[in-house]
Design an enzyme around this catalytic site. Structure first.
Site, PDB file in Angstrom:
ATOM      1  N   ALA A  75      57.685  68.393  34.933  1.00 21.32           N
ATOM      2  CA  ALA A  75      58.825  67.513  35.207  1.00 21.32           C
ATOM      3  C   ALA A  75      60.008  68.267  35.802  1.00 21.32           C
ATOM      4  O   ALA A  75      60.867  67.661  36.453  1.00 21.32           O
ATOM      5  CB  ALA A  75      59.244  66.794  33.926  1.00 21.32           C
ATOM      6  N   LEU A 129      66.833  66.089  31.999  1.00 23.03           N
ATOM      7  CA  LEU A 129      67.141  66.144  30.578  1.00 23.03           C
ATOM      8  C   LEU A 129      67.519  67.558  30.148  1.00 23.03           C
ATOM      9  O   LEU A 129      66.974  68.540  30.654  1.00 23.03           O
ATOM     10  CB  LEU A 129      65.928  65.681  29.769  1.00 23.03           C
ATOM     11  N   ASN A 159      62.858  67.396  39.013  1.00 24.08           N
ATOM     12  CA  ASN A 159      64.254  67.305  38.550  1.00 24.08           C
ATOM     13  C   ASN A 159      64.426  66.333  37.388  1.00 24.08           C
ATOM     14  O   ASN A 159      65.538  65.867  37.123  1.00 24.08           O
ATOM     15  CB  ASN A 159      65.199  66.901  39.699  1.00 24.08           C
ATOM     16  N   LYS A 160      63.347  66.040  36.674  1.00 21.45           N
ATOM     17  CA  LYS A 160      63.430  65.130  35.530  1.00 21.45           C
ATOM     18  C   LYS A 160      63.785  65.877  34.241  1.00 21.45           C
ATOM     19  O   LYS A 160      64.253  65.282  33.281  1.00 21.45           O
ATOM     20  CB  LYS A 160      62.101  64.383  35.366  1.00 21.45           C
ATOM     21  N   VAL A 161      63.529  67.166  34.237  1.00 22.11           N
ATOM     22  CA  VAL A 161      63.910  68.052  33.142  1.00 22.11           C
ATOM     23  C   VAL A 161      64.593  69.268  33.761  1.00 22.11           C
ATOM     24  O   VAL A 161      64.114  69.812  34.758  1.00 22.11           O
ATOM     25  CB  VAL A 161      62.680  68.503  32.320  1.00 22.11           C
TER      26      VAL A 161
END
Length: 309
Positions: free
Chosen positions: A274, A250, A278-280
């Site tokens: 996160a 994100l 690699n989610k943020v």
């Protein structure tokens, strides 16, 4: 590092919500600093025309009057995609038809049971406003929609429910009218979901959750940027950040939660954690505010609306 002064402020002459948040930023102070940052990030996210905006929320919020605030968010275009839990179907259907009432966190629950009243925190839900109402609505809808097709995704079911709810404060109705897709990965964990199962035992009907995943994949991969407003935690939060990892994470995240990270739970995990998944993105604009969503979301949005018109 540039030194920035902590400025004392007063509130007697505050003229607006956005003015108050500006003063809170000058005064800094603990969660107030994060709240001021959240305000800025939401404004950035809304003004960024390349950004696809996710709204993640837990169903308990829909049992409160915040339901109308969230419906307003949808109608004002603050989200392009919603990820939520099965209970959102339950409360949205029930409150569109019957009423919930004010209670307290500490009540005689055995007495409430005798009075056929459920308690959700400090919200009282008469049994007559809940189970049978949801069951009747869902069964009637399923009989209608399965005349033409037999398999549905959670997003398609959300549209069918929204189409049938006559309530401007309805989450699913607002999403249906604004063409905002609603994805519910844990849809069976609800009274609504239980009715789906019961209906499938005597009629041809099936859930296609993989269709939801394909649609989410297409949304994420076609977006130049993505952002999220995360209300609470659980499966809604995880599904939101999980899908965004496949595009590198994100770009904007605002999280409002009462959960803390020290038990290792996803609900309490800090947004920085996160980044390691690699989610943020590493350079993402992020704000984590530890606060009851029902307390601060209305104030935060009021300030945002003053700035965006």
């Amino acid at each position: 590092m540039t030194r920035r002064e902590v400025v004392d402020y007063r509130v007697a002459d505050v003229k607006s919500f956005s003015d108050l948040l500006s003063r809170m930023e000058q005064g800094w102070g603990f969660e107030a600093a994060q709240l001021a940052n959240a305000h800025k990030i939401i404004l950035e996210m809304v003004k960024d025309k390349e950004c696809v905006k996710f709204l993640s929320m837990t169903a308990n919020l829909i049992s409160t009057g915040l339901r109308g605030v969230i419906a307003e968010m949808i109608r004002k275009g603050l989200c392009d995609v919603i990820i939520t839990t099965g209970g959102t179907f339950d409360h949205d259907i029930a409150k569109s038809i019957n009423k919930y009432y004010r209670g307290e966190f500490f009540m005689n629950d055995r007495d409430l049971k005798k009075k056929e009243t459920h308690r959700l925190g400090n919200i009282l839900i008469p049994q007559e406003s809940y189970g049978l109402v949801i069951e009747s609505f869902t069964m009637q809808m399923l009989r209608e929609i399965t005349r033409e097709k037999k398999s549905f995704s959670s997003r398609e079911l959300a549209e069918e429910v929204g189409k049938r709810l006559n309530d401007e404060n309805s989450i699913l109705r607002s999403a249906y009218e604004k063409k905002v897709p609603v994805f519910t990965p844990g849809i069976v964990d609800s009274a609504f979901g239980t009715q789906l199962f019961i209906y499938s035992q005597t009629s041809e009907f099936s859930l296609n959750l993989l269709k939801d995943m394909k649609e989410l994949s297409d949304i994420v991969f076609s977006a130049k940027k993505t952002g999220a407003i995360i209300l609470g935690g659980g499966i809604s939060k995880h599904h939101t950040i999980w899908w965004n990892q496949f595009k590198g994470g994100l770009d904007y995240v605002v999280s409002l939660t009462t959960a803390y990270e020290f038990d290792g739970s996803l609900s309490g995990a800090r947004l920085e954690e996160a980044i390691t998944w690699n989610k943020v993105k590493e350079n993402a604009s992020i704000a984590l505010v530890h606060v009851d969503v029902t307390l601060i979301l209305p104030l935060l949005l009021a300030a945002v609306y003053e700035r965006i018109g």
